[in-house]
Design a protein around this motif. Sequence first.
Motif, short mmCIF file in Angstrom:
data_model
loop_
_atom_site.label_atom_id
_atom_site.label_comp_id
_atom_site.label_asym_id
_atom_site.label_seq_id
_atom_site.Cartn_x
_atom_site.Cartn_y
_atom_site.Cartn_z
N LYS A 53 -1.70 12.39 -6.74
CA LYS A 53 -2.05 11.26 -7.61
C LYS A 53 -1.01 11.09 -8.70
O LYS A 53 -0.60 9.96 -9.02
CB LYS A 53 -3.44 11.48 -8.22
CG LYS A 53 -4.58 11.34 -7.23
CD LYS A 53 -5.92 11.68 -7.86
CE LYS A 53 -6.29 10.74 -8.98
NZ LYS A 53 -7.65 11.03 -9.50
N ARG A 54 -0.55 12.20 -9.28
CA ARG A 54 0.48 12.11 -10.33
C ARG A 54 1.80 11.59 -9.76
O ARG A 54 2.51 10.83 -10.41
CB ARG A 54 0.68 13.49 -10.97
CG ARG A 54 -0.45 13.93 -11.87
CD ARG A 54 -0.03 15.13 -12.72
NE ARG A 54 0.29 16.28 -11.91
CZ ARG A 54 -0.61 17.21 -11.53
NH1 ARG A 54 -1.87 17.09 -11.90
NH2 ARG A 54 -0.25 18.23 -10.78
N GLN A 55 2.10 12.01 -8.54
CA GLN A 55 3.35 11.55 -7.93
C GLN A 55 3.33 10.04 -7.69
O GLN A 55 4.32 9.35 -7.95
CB GLN A 55 3.59 12.31 -6.61
CG GLN A 55 3.92 13.77 -6.81
CD GLN A 55 3.90 14.56 -5.51
OE1 GLN A 55 3.44 14.07 -4.48
NE2 GLN A 55 4.39 15.80 -5.56
N ARG A 56 2.21 9.52 -7.19
CA ARG A 56 2.11 8.07 -6.98
C ARG A 56 2.14 7.32 -8.31
O ARG A 56 2.78 6.28 -8.44
CB ARG A 56 0.83 7.73 -6.21
CG ARG A 56 0.78 8.28 -4.80
CD ARG A 56 -0.36 7.64 -4.00
NE ARG A 56 -1.67 7.81 -4.63
CZ ARG A 56 -2.45 8.87 -4.48
NH1 ARG A 56 -2.05 9.88 -3.72
NH2 ARG A 56 -3.63 8.93 -5.06
N GLN A 57 1.44 7.87 -9.29
CA GLN A 57 1.41 7.25 -10.61
C GLN A 57 2.82 7.17 -11.21
O GLN A 57 3.24 6.12 -11.72
CB GLN A 57 0.50 8.07 -11.55
CG GLN A 57 0.49 7.56 -12.99
CD GLN A 57 -0.07 8.60 -13.94
OE1 GLN A 57 -0.10 9.82 -13.64
NE2 GLN A 57 -0.54 8.16 -15.10
N PHE A 58 3.53 8.27 -11.08
CA PHE A 58 4.87 8.28 -11.68
C PHE A 58 5.85 7.41 -10.92
O PHE A 58 6.64 6.67 -11.52
CB PHE A 58 5.40 9.71 -11.76
CG PHE A 58 6.74 9.77 -12.40
CD1 PHE A 58 6.85 9.74 -13.78
CD2 PHE A 58 7.89 9.81 -11.64
CE1 PHE A 58 8.10 9.74 -14.39
CE2 PHE A 58 9.13 9.81 -12.24
CZ PHE A 58 9.23 9.78 -13.62
N LEU A 59 5.82 7.46 -9.59
CA LEU A 59 6.75 6.66 -8.80
C LEU A 59 6.57 5.17 -9.10
O LEU A 59 7.55 4.43 -9.26
CB LEU A 59 6.54 6.93 -7.31
CG LEU A 59 7.47 6.17 -6.36
CD1 LEU A 59 8.93 6.53 -6.63
CD2 LEU A 59 7.09 6.44 -4.92
N THR A 64 0.85 -1.20 0.00
CA THR A 64 0.00 0.00 0.00
C THR A 64 0.88 1.24 0.00
O THR A 64 1.80 1.36 0.82
CB THR A 64 -0.92 0.03 1.24
OG1 THR A 64 -1.71 -1.16 1.28
CG2 THR A 64 -1.84 1.24 1.20
N LEU A 65 0.61 2.15 -0.93
CA LEU A 65 1.36 3.40 -1.05
C LEU A 65 0.43 4.56 -0.74
O LEU A 65 -0.56 4.78 -1.46
CB LEU A 65 1.94 3.52 -2.48
CG LEU A 65 2.81 4.74 -2.76
CD1 LEU A 65 4.08 4.71 -1.92
CD2 LEU A 65 3.17 4.80 -4.25
#
Length: 421
Positions: free
Chosen positions: A315-321, A202-203
Amino acid sequence: MSEDDRTRAMRSPGDGRPLPQRPADGLRSGGAPAHRMPGGGPGAPTHQLPNAAPQGPPESGPKPGGSRVYGRERSGSSPIKPLRSRREPSESGPPSPRGPGRRISGRTVLKIVAGVLVVLLVTVVGLFFWVNSRLAGIDGVLADYEGRPADTPGTNWLLVGSDSRKGLTAAQRKKLATGQAAGQRTDSMMLLHIPEGSDKPTLVSLPRDSAVTIPGKGRDKLNSAYALGGPKLLVRTVESVTGVYVDHYMEIGFAGFVDIVDAVGGVEINVRQAVDDPKAGLKLKKGTQVLSGSQALGYVRTRKGGALPDFERTKRQRQFLSAVVKKAASPGVLINPFTAIPLASSATAAVEVDSGTGAFDMLSLGLAMGDSPVTTVVPFGGNEAVPSGGTAVKWDRMKALALFDALKNDKPVPKDVIDAG
């Protein structure tokens, strides 16, 4: 009549005509080649070699006890087989070792496979120790303190993206639109929980403007903890407000972020809506595309788009990471020395970890991120004024407690909490 005349007369037919002569250049039966006199033609006398058998009509039929040599009979000798062409394969026995039909034995194949495996093992072990020696450890980040939460099941990482400009030249700062801000703050913070069981990781994004109580500093925004006391105070603040024990800490700055993305050849991202943000140096069209290091940095930093810019940003940060770590851990990158070595070099130079984190822990992190973790953000609602000035984001207390309780007890996060985040 001379003796020669009498001999010719005995061998001639009754009309006195001479017997036809055999070609001088042919082989005589049982004899040696005849020699033609110069200038002779058909019918010219021939001279036999000394001790040659007298001429006579060709014999017909095989002689008793004879053998045939290339279609002729040779008496008193054993059979002679026709010669084989050098290129004609033998009827029996293995093919020539140098021939095109050479076969590799099973033992040879096993030796080759074993040799390759040994080389790969030595390379992996050597790379492991090399990476381990290059990791920059920060002492005291995870030091114990009074009232620290007890160790919880599973493994928890605090992942921090800082706005450090360290390592960037003036030209690079201009190109990446990072500005000239001094000091160092946390631009993004995430809590990764890796369960002990078969559940997915889980992130969780921790909004940097979250209103929290910083130990010894009072109420303020979460990212102020780093500015006030560095990574050590940030870890203590996160543990205090979540109740989750932090096992590992990893931090990366702007320059390192760009280098890692470029080392893996860019990252494919589905841009959900077009972005045009001069402040982040970013202009992207809608749709799936491969982002370079500089584009990726702008993508995770921009606050453009969505009714709640900070929410969309997390959301973009989690998507990219997830995308960059998944690609970095893919076989196409890891087994290719032309990408694996530059990646290892860039990653170890770009990140800072706690002094207890090694190469094996980093591998565990990569595998967890490549396992498509469940992603969410701490549920929030409303704002709160903070003493330092401005307003901070308030968490939804009940849902936030449900989220962190699930992580502490190594349980899946409730679906309504994920949907709220």
